[in-house]
Structure formats: C-alpha cells, structure tokens
Design an enzyme around this catalytic site. Sequence first.
Site, PDB file in Angstrom:
ATOM      1  N   SER A 116      -4.314  -2.956   8.116  1.00  0.00           N
ATOM      2  CA  SER A 116      -3.644  -3.484   9.296  1.00  0.00           C
ATOM      3  C   SER A 116      -4.267  -2.981  10.580  1.00  0.00           C
ATOM      4  O   SER A 116      -4.008  -3.532  11.646  1.00  0.00           O
ATOM      5  CB  SER A 116      -2.180  -3.013   9.327  1.00  0.00           C
ATOM      6  OG  SER A 116      -1.480  -3.451   8.226  1.00  0.00           O
ATOM      7  N   HIS A 137      -7.533  -9.553   6.824  1.00  0.00           N
ATOM      8  CA  HIS A 137      -6.173  -9.110   7.136  1.00  0.00           C
ATOM      9  C   HIS A 137      -5.191 -10.281   7.046  1.00  0.00           C
ATOM     10  O   HIS A 137      -5.105 -11.106   7.953  1.00  0.00           O
ATOM     11  CB  HIS A 137      -6.166  -8.477   8.551  1.00  0.00           C
ATOM     12  CG  HIS A 137      -4.842  -7.931   8.946  1.00  0.00           C
ATOM     13  ND1 HIS A 137      -4.390  -7.931  10.245  1.00  0.00           N
ATOM     14  CD2 HIS A 137      -3.851  -7.353   8.209  1.00  0.00           C
ATOM     15  CE1 HIS A 137      -3.189  -7.391  10.286  1.00  0.00           C
ATOM     16  NE2 HIS A 137      -2.838  -7.037   9.077  1.00  0.00           N
ATOM     17  N   GLU A 149      -6.842 -12.589   9.849  1.00  0.00           N
ATOM     18  CA  GLU A 149      -7.791 -11.999  10.803  1.00  0.00           C
ATOM     19  C   GLU A 149      -9.003 -11.540   9.992  1.00  0.00           C
ATOM     20  O   GLU A 149      -8.841 -10.868   8.969  1.00  0.00           O
ATOM     21  CB  GLU A 149      -7.182 -10.765  11.486  1.00  0.00           C
ATOM     22  CG  GLU A 149      -6.359 -11.065  12.707  1.00  0.00           C
ATOM     23  CD  GLU A 149      -5.871  -9.791  13.394  1.00  0.00           C
ATOM     24  OE1 GLU A 149      -5.963  -9.710  14.619  1.00  0.00           O
ATOM     25  OE2 GLU A 149      -5.367  -8.874  12.707  1.00  0.00           O
ATOM     26  N   ASN A 187      -1.926  -6.379  15.355  1.00  0.00           N
ATOM     27  CA  ASN A 187      -1.084  -5.182  15.416  1.00  0.00           C
ATOM     28  C   ASN A 187      -1.204  -4.418  16.722  1.00  0.00           C
ATOM     29  O   ASN A 187      -0.313  -3.642  17.067  1.00  0.00           O
ATOM     30  CB  ASN A 187      -1.364  -4.287  14.214  1.00  0.00           C
ATOM     31  CG  ASN A 187      -0.646  -4.830  12.994  1.00  0.00           C
ATOM     32  OD1 ASN A 187       0.540  -5.155  13.063  1.00  0.00           O
ATOM     33  ND2 ASN A 187      -1.357  -4.996  11.902  1.00  0.00           N
TER      34      ASN A 187
HETATM   35  P1  NAI Z   1       3.220  -1.335  -0.244  1.00  0.00           P
HETATM   36  O1  NAI Z   1       3.751   0.032   0.008  1.00  0.00           O
HETATM   37  O2  NAI Z   1       4.171  -2.452  -0.515  1.00  0.00           O
HETATM   38  O3  NAI Z   1       2.160  -1.317  -1.464  1.00  0.00           O
HETATM   39  C1  NAI Z   1       1.099  -0.435  -1.578  1.00  0.00           C
HETATM   40  C2  NAI Z   1       0.736  -0.368  -3.055  1.00  0.00           C
HETATM   41  O4  NAI Z   1      -0.509   0.332  -3.203  1.00  0.00           O
HETATM   42  C3  NAI Z   1       1.778   0.383  -3.894  1.00  0.00           C
HETATM   43  O5  NAI Z   1       2.174  -0.418  -4.994  1.00  0.00           O
HETATM   44  C4  NAI Z   1       1.026   1.636  -4.367  1.00  0.00           C
HETATM   45  O6  NAI Z   1       1.412   2.075  -5.643  1.00  0.00           O
HETATM   46  C5  NAI Z   1      -0.409   1.109  -4.374  1.00  0.00           C
HETATM   47  N1  NAI Z   1      -1.423   2.161  -4.344  1.00  0.00           N
HETATM   48  C6  NAI Z   1      -1.439   3.293  -3.597  1.00  0.00           C
HETATM   49  N2  NAI Z   1      -2.553   4.010  -3.863  1.00  0.00           N
HETATM   50  C7  NAI Z   1      -3.249   3.315  -4.805  1.00  0.00           C
HETATM   51  C8  NAI Z   1      -4.465   3.535  -5.493  1.00  0.00           C
HETATM   52  N3  NAI Z   1      -5.195   4.612  -5.260  1.00  0.00           N
HETATM   53  N4  NAI Z   1      -4.878   2.615  -6.394  1.00  0.00           N
HETATM   54  C9  NAI Z   1      -4.158   1.499  -6.651  1.00  0.00           C
HETATM   55  N5  NAI Z   1      -2.984   1.246  -6.012  1.00  0.00           N
HETATM   56  C10 NAI Z   1      -2.543   2.132  -5.110  1.00  0.00           C
HETATM   57  O7  NAI Z   1       2.279  -1.672   1.028  1.00  0.00           O
HETATM   58  P2  NAI Z   1       1.920  -3.091   1.664  1.00  0.00           P
HETATM   59  O8  NAI Z   1       2.938  -3.432   2.667  1.00  0.00           O
HETATM   60  O9  NAI Z   1       1.614  -4.044   0.570  1.00  0.00           O
HETATM   61  O10 NAI Z   1       0.590  -2.728   2.478  1.00  0.00           O
HETATM   62  C11 NAI Z   1      -0.650  -2.581   1.827  1.00  0.00           C
HETATM   63  C12 NAI Z   1      -1.770  -2.684   2.851  1.00  0.00           C
HETATM   64  O11 NAI Z   1      -1.676  -3.941   3.524  1.00  0.00           O
HETATM   65  C13 NAI Z   1      -1.763  -1.601   3.927  1.00  0.00           C
HETATM   66  O12 NAI Z   1      -3.087  -1.304   4.296  1.00  0.00           O
HETATM   67  C14 NAI Z   1      -1.035  -2.304   5.068  1.00  0.00           C
HETATM   68  O13 NAI Z   1      -1.348  -1.752   6.323  1.00  0.00           O
HETATM   69  C15 NAI Z   1      -1.573  -3.723   4.929  1.00  0.00           C
HETATM   70  N6  NAI Z   1      -0.743  -4.776   5.500  1.00  0.00           N
HETATM   71  C16 NAI Z   1       0.621  -4.709   5.430  1.00  0.00           C
HETATM   72  C17 NAI Z   1       1.402  -5.722   5.968  1.00  0.00           C
HETATM   73  C18 NAI Z   1       2.888  -5.676   5.882  1.00  0.00           C
HETATM   74  O14 NAI Z   1       3.562  -6.492   6.523  1.00  0.00           O
HETATM   75  N7  NAI Z   1       3.468  -4.777   5.111  1.00  0.00           N
HETATM   76  C19 NAI Z   1       0.794  -6.882   6.647  1.00  0.00           C
HETATM   77  C20 NAI Z   1      -0.659  -6.894   6.604  1.00  0.00           C
HETATM   78  C21 NAI Z   1      -1.378  -5.850   6.083  1.00  0.00           C
END
Ligand code: NAI
Length: 279
Positions: A116, A137, A149, A187
């Site tokens: 993000s 993104h 993005e 963001n």
């Molecule tokens: P989330 O907390 O829902 O999911 C993250 C997942 O990554 C979890 O299931 C966790 O177990 C897994 N994980 C952590 N370390 C790991 C590893 N070493 N190997 C494999 N899996 C691993 O987070 P979310 O919201 O899906 O965000 C993920 C990424 O996307 C972040 O970089 C965030 O900034 C970005 N993002 C988030 C948005 C949102 O609205 N939440 C929008 C756009 C981008």
Amino acid sequence: MKIMVIGAGQMGGGIAQVMAANNHVTYLNDISMELIHKRVDFIGAILQKNVDKGKISPDQRMETLSRILPTISLDDAADCDLIIEAIVENMEAKASIFSKLDLICKPSCIFASNTSSLPLTEIAACTNRPDRVIGMHFMNPVPVMKLVEIIRGLATSDETYEVIKQLAKDIAKVPVEVRDVPGFVSNRVLQLMINEAIYCLYEGVATPQGIDTVMKLGMNNPMGPLELADFIGLDTVLAIMETLYHGYGDCKYRPCPLLRQYVKAGWYGKKSGRGFYQY
Ligand code: NAI
C-alpha cells in the site's frame, strides 16, 4: 500465466479469485493450510452469491475454484511466471519473502507487490532481478474495485511495466502509473483523511457514527473514514501512516495516538471483530 499469490488475507484472497476467474492457474500461499482453506471457503461463498444472482454459472464457480491451488511451500513458485505478494505491510517481511523467491523462481518470473505504501525500489534491491520487480496495488475488495495503481521502481524495465499493465487490462481493471513515492497517490491522499477523522474522534469532536455520517451524507463518500479504516485493517492503516510520516518527514502525517493505542490493543477493525465499531 501461472501465478502465485503470497498471503491469503483479504487482499491475497481477492487477487487469487480475480486471477483464477480470468483463467490463470493461481497458487495461494500463506503460513498455514488452515488460513488458506478458510480463505478459499470465503471465495467459494462469494462466488456462490454471484451464482445466486445469475452473474456466473455454477460451472464457472467450480472452474474458478479449481484454478486456485492452496500451498504453504514457496517451492511451488519455481514454475510460476508471476508472483503477487500480499502479506503484511512490513518491509522486513516482504524483503525476506522476495529474497527467498529470488532463489526459487525462474529468471523470467516477475515479482509484483501489492504493498500500500512501501518503496518498490527498496523491495527490488532485495533481489537480483530489480528490472522485474513492480508494484501492482489493487483496491479492496479486489473483485469489485476497478483501479490498479502500477508503481515502477527505479530499475523496473519497460517490458515488465507493459506486461503488468496489459495483465491489469485483461482482468478488466484500470491501470494508473504512479511514481515510487511513499503511499503512491491512493494512500497519500486517503490515509490523511482517515488519520484526520481519527484525530476528530480523539479530540471528542463527534462520535464515530457522527464523523462517518458527515463524510457520507456531506461529501457523498460511500463509506465513512472510520468505517473504511476498520475495513482496511487498523494495523495496515498504522503501517501506512508510519511509512508516510517517516518517508516525507512531515508532521502532517503523524499517526494519531488513538490509532496506535487501538493497534496495541489488538483492535484491528473488522478482521479482529473490533475497531472503531464492533463486528
Ligand atoms: P491481511 O492481514 O488480511 O492478510 C495478510 C496475510 O499475509 C495473512 O493471512 C498472513 O498470515 C499472511 N502472511 C504474513 N506473513 C506471511 C509470510 N511470510 N508468508 C505467507 N503469508 C504471510 O492483510 P491485507 O489487508 O490482505 O493486506 C495485505 C497487503 O495488501 C499489505 O501489504 C497491505 O498494505 C496491502 N493492501 C491492503 C489493502 C486493504 O484494504 N486492506 C488495500 C490494498 C493493499
């Protein structure tokens, strides 16, 4: 294209769903099979709703699901053409994954990060293929939101950029190229509004419902900023604010103390059952 999505959270799950629906065989990786199966069940339920609404056929649902291959082994990435990383918003964690993948994946494989806010140039520097590292993104929820993005690191090649831009178009998204600055465009703008809304709550200007109602009815935003923060995940919101604050060195990005306190309490928003609202 054979793809591996790393991180089966809300973003990784959405990305895997969209890729699989567009005929790409997609590995879905996380740290435990339980987490991955939970996400695949969630995707199955979303697709079932689309069947019920007549948007897709039961066969299309099954075909999409059959293209999502759960795995906890990064070794399965060896024959992939594209990695899309969507793990926690933390540079060390992302650097560690990409440096491991660099040894496993074929040289032609492109590494995309769904970060993000973090610098793509720094992520690329953890690999021996900085020309094939790029930001892709997506917005949340991925199957619904049109924007992607696309962020080029300092060394990202034109060829890599063209492949990712075309892929975004092929999955019916609208790509916008942005420079590699903290928070990109989305963001940098959005999180300032969310942080300011949290300051309003912190200073007792209005209730969460009051703040969100002002922004929904007054500004025609589909969601209020606090509701949206809960939806994004407060841990992610804080991580992005820290990147903006340190990246620009400008106090206007200082994360609100109330946001820090909520994250310390484990109140991550919708995904943990409590944030500015209870779920
Ligand atoms: P989330 O907390 O829902 O999911 C993250 C997942 O990554 C979890 O299931 C966790 O177990 C897994 N994980 C952590 N370390 C790991 C590893 N070493 N190997 C494999 N899996 C691993 O987070 P979310 O919201 O899906 O965000 C993920 C990424 O996307 C972040 O970089 C965030 O900034 C970005 N993002 C988030 C948005 C949102 O609205 N939440 C929008 C756009 C981008």
